[in-house]
Design a protein around this motif. Structure first.
Motif, PDB file in Angstrom:
ATOM      1  N   LEU A 169      78.149  20.331 -42.534  1.00 42.22           N
ATOM      2  CA  LEU A 169      79.009  21.466 -42.980  1.00 42.22           C
ATOM      3  C   LEU A 169      78.178  22.601 -42.748  1.00 42.22           C
ATOM      4  N   GLU A 170      78.733  23.591 -41.820  1.00 46.53           N
ATOM      5  CA  GLU A 170      77.972  24.821 -41.439  1.00 46.53           C
ATOM      6  C   GLU A 170      78.856  26.092 -41.434  1.00 46.53           C
ATOM      7  N   ARG A 171      78.343  26.880 -42.232  1.00 51.04           N
ATOM      8  CA  ARG A 171      79.324  28.193 -42.503  1.00 51.04           C
ATOM      9  C   ARG A 171      79.404  29.031 -41.476  1.00 51.04           C
ATOM     10  N   GLY A 172      78.621  29.235 -40.460  1.00 52.93           N
ATOM     11  CA  GLY A 172      78.872  30.012 -39.249  1.00 52.93           C
ATOM     12  C   GLY A 172      79.598  29.353 -38.237  1.00 52.93           C
ATOM     13  N   ARG A 173      79.666  30.135 -36.912  1.00 52.16           N
ATOM     14  CA  ARG A 173      80.503  29.628 -35.730  1.00 52.16           C
ATOM     15  C   ARG A 173      79.566  28.556 -35.123  1.00 52.16           C
ATOM     16  N   GLY A 190      70.736  34.176 -40.348  1.00 51.84           N
ATOM     17  CA  GLY A 190      71.371  33.845 -39.363  1.00 51.84           C
ATOM     18  C   GLY A 190      72.264  32.556 -39.415  1.00 51.84           C
ATOM     19  N   TYR A 191      73.780  33.171 -39.523  1.00 54.66           N
ATOM     20  CA  TYR A 191      74.723  32.381 -39.789  1.00 54.66           C
ATOM     21  C   TYR A 191      75.674  31.710 -38.425  1.00 54.66           C
ATOM     22  N   GLN A 192      75.196  30.705 -38.109  1.00 60.68           N
ATOM     23  CA  GLN A 192      75.631  29.899 -37.092  1.00 60.68           C
ATOM     24  C   GLN A 192      75.248  28.577 -36.881  1.00 60.68           C
ATOM     25  N   VAL A 193      75.786  27.701 -36.283  1.00 60.40           N
ATOM     26  CA  VAL A 193      75.299  26.372 -35.762  1.00 60.40           C
ATOM     27  C   VAL A 193      73.854  26.486 -35.344  1.00 60.40           C
ATOM     28  N   GLY A 194      72.873  25.989 -35.890  1.00 60.17           N
ATOM     29  CA  GLY A 194      71.557  26.134 -35.522  1.00 60.17           C
ATOM     30  C   GLY A 194      70.699  27.058 -36.506  1.00 60.17           C
ATOM     31  N   GLY A 195      71.406  27.942 -37.162  1.00 54.60           N
ATOM     32  CA  GLY A 195      70.611  28.870 -38.062  1.00 54.60           C
ATOM     33  C   GLY A 195      69.828  29.728 -37.427  1.00 54.60           C
ATOM     34  N   TRP A 237      63.768  31.689 -34.732  1.00 58.56           N
ATOM     35  CA  TRP A 237      62.413  31.781 -35.323  1.00 58.56           C
ATOM     36  C   TRP A 237      61.052  31.920 -34.320  1.00 58.56           C
ATOM     37  N   GLY A 238      60.103  32.249 -34.886  1.00 59.93           N
ATOM     38  CA  GLY A 238      59.002  32.617 -34.050  1.00 59.93           C
ATOM     39  C   GLY A 238      58.197  31.614 -33.705  1.00 59.93           C
ATOM     40  N   ARG A 239      58.300  30.371 -34.248  1.00 55.29           N
ATOM     41  CA  ARG A 239      58.105  28.882 -33.850  1.00 55.29           C
ATOM     42  C   ARG A 239      56.435  28.465 -34.058  1.00 55.29           C
ATOM     43  N   THR A 287      65.817  19.732 -49.128  1.00 56.40           N
ATOM     44  CA  THR A 287      64.704  19.538 -48.523  1.00 56.40           C
ATOM     45  C   THR A 287      64.293  20.851 -47.694  1.00 56.40           C
ATOM     46  N   ASP A 288      65.025  22.191 -47.901  1.00 57.67           N
ATOM     47  CA  ASP A 288      64.574  23.181 -47.307  1.00 57.67           C
ATOM     48  C   ASP A 288      63.657  23.931 -47.833  1.00 57.67           C
ATOM     49  N   GLY A 289      63.482  25.261 -47.841  1.00 57.93           N
ATOM     50  CA  GLY A 289      62.349  26.247 -48.506  1.00 57.93           C
ATOM     51  C   GLY A 289      62.536  26.141 -49.944  1.00 57.93           C
ATOM     52  N   SER A 322      58.062  26.374 -41.723  1.00 57.30           N
ATOM     53  CA  SER A 322      59.330  25.600 -41.483  1.00 57.30           C
ATOM     54  C   SER A 322      58.899  23.859 -41.090  1.00 57.30           C
ATOM     55  N   ILE A 323      57.686  23.731 -40.385  1.00 55.38           N
ATOM     56  CA  ILE A 323      57.418  22.382 -39.968  1.00 55.38           C
ATOM     57  C   ILE A 323      57.423  21.647 -41.192  1.00 55.38           C
ATOM     58  N   LEU A 324      56.853  22.091 -42.178  1.00 55.61           N
ATOM     59  CA  LEU A 324      56.726  21.505 -43.369  1.00 55.61           C
ATOM     60  C   LEU A 324      58.270  21.075 -43.962  1.00 55.61           C
TER      61      LEU A 324
HETATM   62  C1  LIG Z   1      62.604  36.299 -36.420  1.00 58.35           C
HETATM   63  C2  LIG Z   1      62.010  35.056 -37.313  1.00 58.35           C
HETATM   64  C3  LIG Z   1      60.785  34.337 -37.005  1.00 58.35           C
HETATM   65  C4  LIG Z   1      60.462  33.311 -37.829  1.00 58.35           C
HETATM   66  N1  LIG Z   1      59.125  32.622 -37.547  1.00 58.35           N
HETATM   67  C5  LIG Z   1      58.872  31.614 -37.912  1.00 58.35           C
HETATM   68  C6  LIG Z   1      57.483  30.929 -37.753  1.00 58.35           C
HETATM   69  O1  LIG Z   1      56.942  31.345 -36.754  1.00 58.35           O
HETATM   70  N2  LIG Z   1      57.294  29.730 -38.332  1.00 58.35           N
HETATM   71  C7  LIG Z   1      58.086  29.194 -39.218  1.00 58.35           C
HETATM   72  O2  LIG Z   1      57.687  28.355 -39.842  1.00 58.35           O
HETATM   73  N3  LIG Z   1      59.087  30.047 -39.689  1.00 58.35           N
HETATM   74  C8  LIG Z   1      59.486  31.032 -38.978  1.00 58.35           C
HETATM   75  N4  LIG Z   1      60.607  31.595 -39.546  1.00 58.35           N
HETATM   76  C9  LIG Z   1      61.535  31.152 -40.634  1.00 58.35           C
HETATM   77  C10 LIG Z   1      62.405  30.032 -40.245  1.00 58.35           C
HETATM   78  O3  LIG Z   1      63.285  30.502 -39.323  1.00 58.35           O
HETATM   79  C11 LIG Z   1      63.013  29.146 -41.468  1.00 58.35           C
HETATM   80  O4  LIG Z   1      61.971  28.849 -42.308  1.00 58.35           O
HETATM   81  C12 LIG Z   1      63.869  28.163 -41.156  1.00 58.35           C
HETATM   82  O5  LIG Z   1      64.742  28.353 -40.159  1.00 58.35           O
HETATM   83  C13 LIG Z   1      64.576  27.805 -42.396  1.00 58.35           C
HETATM   84  O6  LIG Z   1      65.235  26.501 -42.358  1.00 58.35           O
HETATM   85  P1  LIG Z   1      66.561  26.164 -42.756  1.00 58.35           P
HETATM   86  O7  LIG Z   1      67.168  25.064 -42.382  1.00 58.35           O
HETATM   87  O8  LIG Z   1      66.046  26.172 -44.409  1.00 58.35           O
HETATM   88  O9  LIG Z   1      67.400  27.321 -42.820  1.00 58.35           O
HETATM   89  P2  LIG Z   1      68.114  27.888 -41.447  1.00 58.35           P
HETATM   90  O10 LIG Z   1      67.426  27.496 -40.348  1.00 58.35           O
HETATM   91  O11 LIG Z   1      68.482  29.322 -41.583  1.00 58.35           O
HETATM   92  O12 LIG Z   1      69.432  27.172 -41.667  1.00 58.35           O
HETATM   93  C14 LIG Z   1      70.459  27.297 -42.510  1.00 58.35           C
HETATM   94  C15 LIG Z   1      71.827  27.176 -42.100  1.00 58.35           C
HETATM   95  O13 LIG Z   1      72.506  27.015 -43.338  1.00 58.35           O
HETATM   96  C16 LIG Z   1      73.840  27.658 -43.274  1.00 58.35           C
HETATM   97  N5  LIG Z   1      74.408  27.923 -44.439  1.00 58.35           N
HETATM   98  C17 LIG Z   1      74.019  28.829 -45.602  1.00 58.35           C
HETATM   99  N6  LIG Z   1      74.737  28.825 -46.451  1.00 58.35           N
HETATM  100  C18 LIG Z   1      75.880  27.939 -46.116  1.00 58.35           C
HETATM  101  C19 LIG Z   1      76.841  27.481 -46.977  1.00 58.35           C
HETATM  102  N7  LIG Z   1      77.213  27.857 -48.259  1.00 58.35           N
HETATM  103  N8  LIG Z   1      77.672  26.526 -46.616  1.00 58.35           N
HETATM  104  C20 LIG Z   1      77.534  25.992 -45.188  1.00 58.35           C
HETATM  105  N9  LIG Z   1      76.268  26.375 -44.555  1.00 58.35           N
HETATM  106  C21 LIG Z   1      75.580  27.401 -44.876  1.00 58.35           C
HETATM  107  C22 LIG Z   1      73.544  28.710 -42.359  1.00 58.35           C
HETATM  108  O14 LIG Z   1      74.376  29.362 -41.698  1.00 58.35           O
HETATM  109  C23 LIG Z   1      72.353  28.291 -41.469  1.00 58.35           C
HETATM  110  O15 LIG Z   1      72.958  27.957 -40.238  1.00 58.35           O
HETATM  111  C24 LIG Z   1      61.248  32.742 -38.884  1.00 58.35           C
HETATM  112  C25 LIG Z   1      62.441  33.415 -38.846  1.00 58.35           C
HETATM  113  C26 LIG Z   1      62.878  34.264 -38.213  1.00 58.35           C
HETATM  114  C27 LIG Z   1      64.608  34.829 -38.389  1.00 58.35           C
END
Ligand SMILES: Cc1cc2nc3c(=O)[nH]c(=O)nc-3n(C[C@H](O)[C@H](O)[C@H](O)COP(=O)(O)OP(=O)(O)OC[C@H]3O[C@@H](n4cnc5c(N)ncnc54)[C@H](O)[C@@H]3O)c2cc1C
Ligand code: SF4
Length: 561
Positions: free
Chosen positions: A33-37, A105-110, A115-117, A524-526, A538-540
């Protein structure tokens, strides 16, 4: 559409993509389930191959857009070619009790698209330092337990780097490194001469320098050194959920992806003491749906995951799902990115480099390893780099051929360093729900109450002094440092709020990322982070997600869930 699944994953970003891949591969019918497009790899990267002159303002964002988006436009990498992968301020309000720039960033792929990688592993120091140095509690897992899962993730996503044998930043399963340019190599050698315990090494980045069979099977190929990654990469040269984990999960035939699905809350069934499903509001029609499953993975990104759990109120859990000890929303941490140092490097005028390197060398943490030796706790990683500046020496050359020739000559070498510091997870740094204000889907707004403390100031001071000394010892001139005092959040490494721990008295999650009091919900996210460490996180999250998914499948098979 089906409404009953084996597993539901909330969020399709970095961690949700991994949950989908692992659960689908292991045979679970999985709903994401993804809130974004929706975003499809390549097809939905509208700017990926555009040249600077193809942009109306040559890359600058229109003033009107900036005026309407004062918050999100502060984000690293936000520009005209990437802005469609960031939210717009007025659509997604929240309440800052203390200044906090919440970048989304609200979209598929979040945020995996933008991210900076950077992908360094945590060391055993980071897992144990909070308790050893008295600023937090130990993690319920050790580095040795998570190390094989780091390998599992690295092999699949592709991480370039070099095996450097540094205890503070363990080696992984690396593709060949990008390599240092001549000035970066000079810096490395000079720093090593002056500080034998400091290691400046090649970037460890989720970039395919030499695609292997597993990457080709994902339809990805070698990075072309264009450094345009945040537009989405048509080559699949860097890792994102849309180029890698989500299509992989889809190939199993077990994935159902529902974009435009805003998860409101998780439904708790007191009879079974488990969650029975999730309540979803369609982003566009505002219609409400309920989906059911045996297991739920919460991967909406740290603060959104906490928001969903806080909003999952029932008679049994009036303060949010599994929140028995007022812990949910507390111990929010982030990374301290406040300070940077830049300088000129004289010489090397006959040297250049090939391509546009999309990575940055790393100087591994050298503070408070083992014992606490500084007047602050925790440590910091430094990202650094050297590049040739633009040639501004065009005095007397006004126009035509000569001017073009002068402008295309490179200027002198510039060097920079910036910090990524650990922060202390504190109960007072918290988020909670507003009782009064709601968003357009009727979900309470999040209130952020998160701030720096004196420890962060001391760390900034130390970084500034040390970075200046290191650059001086390498022969740099015009050394300048800056503490930009940016608000927390702009680091985009928000963590905690639903932390893991050994006991239900001081943590929300157990060592498998299950909510202590609702075992079929895994976070299991942050949000799960017990402390912030000083490495990119993020890799953790990916490693913890893969480990938790295996656990969940085992629990389902053995009839526990
Ligand atoms: C510019 C930039 C540089 C970065 N550089 C690094 C880096 O170099 N190394 C690193 O480790 N991390 C980096 N990060 C951080 C990294 O992007 C995040 O830690 C990582 O994306 C978190 O993963 P996630 O799955 O928790 O969240 P996300 O990747 O943000 O995914 C979460 C998803 O959940 C969706 N969502 C939110 N709420 C809801 C809801 N209520 N219902 C349904 N869907 C929902 C969102 O739309 C999104 O698609 C960077 C981020 C940015 C923006
Ligand atoms: S630098 Fe590599 S990963 Fe980034 S956009 Fe270019 S080819 Fe793709």
């Amino acid at each position: 559409m089906e409404t009953s699944f084996d597993a539901i994953v909330i969020g399709s970003g970095i961690s949700g993509g991994w949950a989908a891949k692992e659960l689908c591969e292991q045979g679970l019918k999985t709903l994401v389930l993804e809130r974004g497009r929706d975003i499809k790899h390549i097809k939905d990267y509208p700017t990926a191959t555009m040249a600077p002159w193809d942009f109306k303002y040559r890359g600058d964002v229109a003033k009107e857009y900036l005026d309407q988006n004062p918050l999100i436009s502060k984000a690293a990498g936000f520009a005209d070619d990437t802005k469609h992968f960031f939210i717009q301020d007025k659509e997604h309000p929240y309440i800052q009790e203390k200044p906090f720039d919440w970048i989304r960033g609200y979209q598929v792929g979040g945020k995996s698209i933008i991210w900076g990688r950077a992908c360094q592993r945590w060391s055993h120091y980071e897992f144990t330092a909070p308790e050893r140095q008295g600023y937090g509690m130990n993690w319920p897992i050790t580095y040795d337990e998570i190390a094989p899962w780091y390998s599992h993730v690295e092999n699949f996503i592709g991480v370039c780097g070099n095996k450097d044998g540094i205890e503070a930043m363990p080696d992984g399963e690396f593709l060949p490194p990008f390599g240092l340019n001549c000035v970066e190599a000079h810096l490395r050698d000079k720093i090593k001469e002056a500080y034998p315990d400091r290691h400046l090494v090649d970037a460890r980045w989720a970039q395919l320098t030499q695609a292997r069979e597993i990457h080709l099977q994902q339809g990805r190929g070698n990075c072309q050194s264009r450094n345009l990654c945040m537009r989405g990469c048509p080559y699949g040269g860097y890792f994102s959920s849309v180029s890698s984990t989500l299509p992989w999960a889809a190939k199993t035939g077990n994935l159902t992806l529902r974009p435009d699905s805003v998860v409101d809350s998780i439904i708790y069934d007191p009879a079974t003491r488990k969650a029975s499903g999730v309540r979803v509001i369609d982003r566009l029609t505002k219609e409400e749906f309920v989906y059911k499953s045996k297991v739920i993975f919460v991967n909406a990104s740290a603060l959104n995951s906490v928001l969903i759990l806080l909003n999952s109120r029932s008679t049994h859990f009036p303060d949010g799902l599994g929140n028995r000890h007022d812990l949910l929303g507390r111990y929010v941490g982030f990374h301290n990115y406040r300070a940077s140092t830049s300088a000129d490097m004289p010489g090397f005028q006959d040297k250049y480099y090939y391509g546009r390197n999309p990575t940055e060398p790393i100087l591994a943490n050298y503070r408070n390893l083992g014992e606490q030796k500084m007047d602050f706790v925790g440590g910091y990683t430094i990202f650094t780099g050297a590049y040739r500046s633009k040639n501004h020496n065009i005095e007397g050359v006004r126009f035509g051929h000569d001017l073009k020739d002068h402008l295309s000559q490179p200027g002198g070498w510039k060097v920079y360093m910036y910090m990524q510091g650990e922060t202390i997870p504190k109960a007072g740094n918290h988020v909670r729900l507003s009782d009064l204000e709601k968003d357009q889907w009727g979900i309470p707004l999040l209130i952020t109450s998160v701030d720096y403390d004196y420890n962060d100031d001391l760390m900034v001071k130390d970084f500034i002094q040390e970075s200046q000394d290191m650059l001086l010892s390498a022969g740099c001139t015009h050394i300048k440092s800056r503490d930009n005092r940016q608000a927390p959040g702009l680091d985009i490494h928000e963590m905690g709020g639903c932390r893991m721990g050994k006991s239900e008295k001081d943590s929300m999650l157990n060592k498998w990322n299950q909510i202590h009091h609702c075992k079929n919900v895994y976070v299991t996210d942050g949000a799960c982070m017990t402390s912030t460490g000083n490495q990119s996180p993020s890799i953790l999250y990916m490693a913890l997600t893969a480990r938790a998914a295996k656990h969940a499948v085992g629990e389902i098979k053995s009839g526990h869930l």
